[in-house]
Design an enzyme around this catalytic site. Structure first.
Site, PDB file in Angstrom:
ATOM      1  CG  ASP A 199      -3.150   4.776   3.646  1.00  0.00           C
ATOM      2  OD1 ASP A 199      -4.320   4.881   4.079  1.00  0.00           O
ATOM      3  OD2 ASP A 199      -2.812   3.930   2.809  1.00  0.00           O
ATOM      4  CG  ASP A 232      -0.247  -0.203   2.532  1.00  0.00           C
ATOM      5  OD1 ASP A 232       0.926  -0.636   2.544  1.00  0.00           O
ATOM      6  OD2 ASP A 232      -0.877   0.049   3.571  1.00  0.00           O
TER       7      ASP A 232
END
Length: 258
Positions: free
Chosen positions: A129, A109
């Site tokens: 994030d 990610d």
């Protein structure tokens, strides 16, 4: 058409791109034990509802931070799309440098987010994030991943309060109007929410001071919208950062003929 799969610890996103735009997106709870056939049954119904079918999907790319799920996601692409998927961290050429001591430790990610941010925003970046964990990645002006700060996610912290303290209830995360709560629920919401704002602001300030050059800060992830308007430390909120990065990686690998 491209099937992009972005799997976090909590949710898994399936998105379809027709070459010009994203035409469908669906989310499912992440379950490492779910088989390729189970994914196929669920996904085929959603495709049908969108007027699509497996036959129109001719490419797939997978980003997962759950290693035990990759086998079944890869089999989903092989068995039902009849394609060999690109898998971040395995057979996908990212086209960026990972400048940390052990590049193999960088989560899929984080790598995808770095690319998704670099192709839109110029200069040095901080990519925040907010999901199961809160990560603050430093992306250099040339797109290289320089390093990261990682903290528990806001929902994880709230769950830990409930689990470890007998009298504290399980509550939903929301932005309270005050920092000083007048009851238990309001006090928990204030402490966790504004505590996370302080965490973000503090880490952003320290990263910028250590980096020593101007940086643009981008927020993304499942709970990033909670922080919208609550802090000036985040310059842009970009919910499409990850799937944009997946699309760019697919394009780079397709252009390279890999």
């Amino acid at each position: 058409m491209l099937l992009a799969i972005e799997q976090g610890n909590t949710n898994t996103l399936f998105a379809v791109h027709d070459g010009e735009t994203w035409i469908a997106q669906w989310r499912a709870a992440t379950d490492p034990s779910r088989t390729a056939d189970e994914y196929a049954v669920w996904l085929s119904q959603l495709l049908n509802m969108a007027g699509l079918q497996f036959g129109v999907l001719d490419a797939a790319i997978i980003s997962s931070v759950v290693p035990q799920s990759i086998f079944n996601l890869r089999n989903l692409a092989r068995r039902y799309l009849h394609v060999e998927p690109l898998v971040i961290g395995e057979n996908a050429d990212l086209g960026i440098e990972v400048r940390i001591h052990k590049p193999s430790e960088a989560g899929a990610d984080r790598l995808v987010n770095a690319i998704g941010a670099h192709i839109v925003y110029s200069g040095d970046l901080i990519v925040i994030d907010s999901g199961t964990a809160t990560t603050l990645d430093v992306v250099a002006a040339d797109g290289g991943l320089e390093g990261c700060a990682i903290a528990p996610g806001i929902n994880l912290s709230m769950e830990a309060l409930h689990t470890a303290a007998a009298k504290l209830p399980r509550i939903a995360i929301q932005r309270p109007g005050h920092v000083i709560g007048k009851d238990t629920v309001e006090s928990m919401q204030a402490g966790v929410f504004w505590g996370y704002i302080a965490l973000i602001e503090g880490l952003v300030a320290r990263i910028k001071a250590e980096w020593g050059k101007p940086m643009t800060v981008i927020g993304t992830g499942g709970v990033a919208s909670l922080f919208h308007g609550a802090t000036l430390a985040i310059d842009h909120f970009d919910p499409d950062l990850t799937i944009r990065g997946l699309l760019e990686i697919h394009r780079r690998n397709t252009a390279a003929g890999t």
